[in-house]
Design a protein around this motif. Sequence first.
Motif: not given
Length: 223
Positions: A17-25, A37-43, A79-86
Amino acid sequence: MPMNDADAHVAAQIRAVLAAAEAGGGVAPIVEAGDPILRQTTRFFDGQVDDAELAQLAEVMRATMLAAPGVGLAGPQVGIGLSMFVAEDPGSLDPETAEVRQRSPMPLRVVLNAEYTPATSENVAFFEGCLSIPGYQAVVARPRSIELTGVDLNGTPIAEVVAGWSARIVAHETDHLDGIMYLDKAEMRSLSTNTSVAKFWNQPSTQQAASELGFTLPSSMLL
């Protein structure tokens, strides 16, 4: 100690995701409904990446949220299975709407390992949408206030009561971390396009929508 496969996979997702963001401004693509991934429990975050990468991810998620535009974004939505939100909300400019919906400004917050429980038995129901389901909104009943736990970017524990519209945002984003989307909890008779919401249901309350579309509001909203 080396990371297990699941944590290594999360680390790889973050770096992708960081690489995609770097390429996407500085903005990452948003995952839409139907992606598993939207239906999976995050870690829970447990050091899968270092502090610098985690802070960079928070910046990318905020930039992506604001560009959408939206007021919240969870890890699975990029696209990240991590328990994090902003989350960050400017509030409502209309005084009546701000009062009815208890929508006051919420400064930027980044929450890891978030969990919540109702802090009251009183529910309120309003239209909400999701960046992963573009173009639609539906009415969802949620607790007027919730008890939020988690940690911030510095690892400082969070344990607080969040109320009003901010509670709705936090609950919506935390649900994403458990594979739950807002339509799972919505009054489906209220499902409307953004255009229809703006045309018919732009009142501060959802009472008219409930009456004309034929769904039930929590008793606390009928007083």
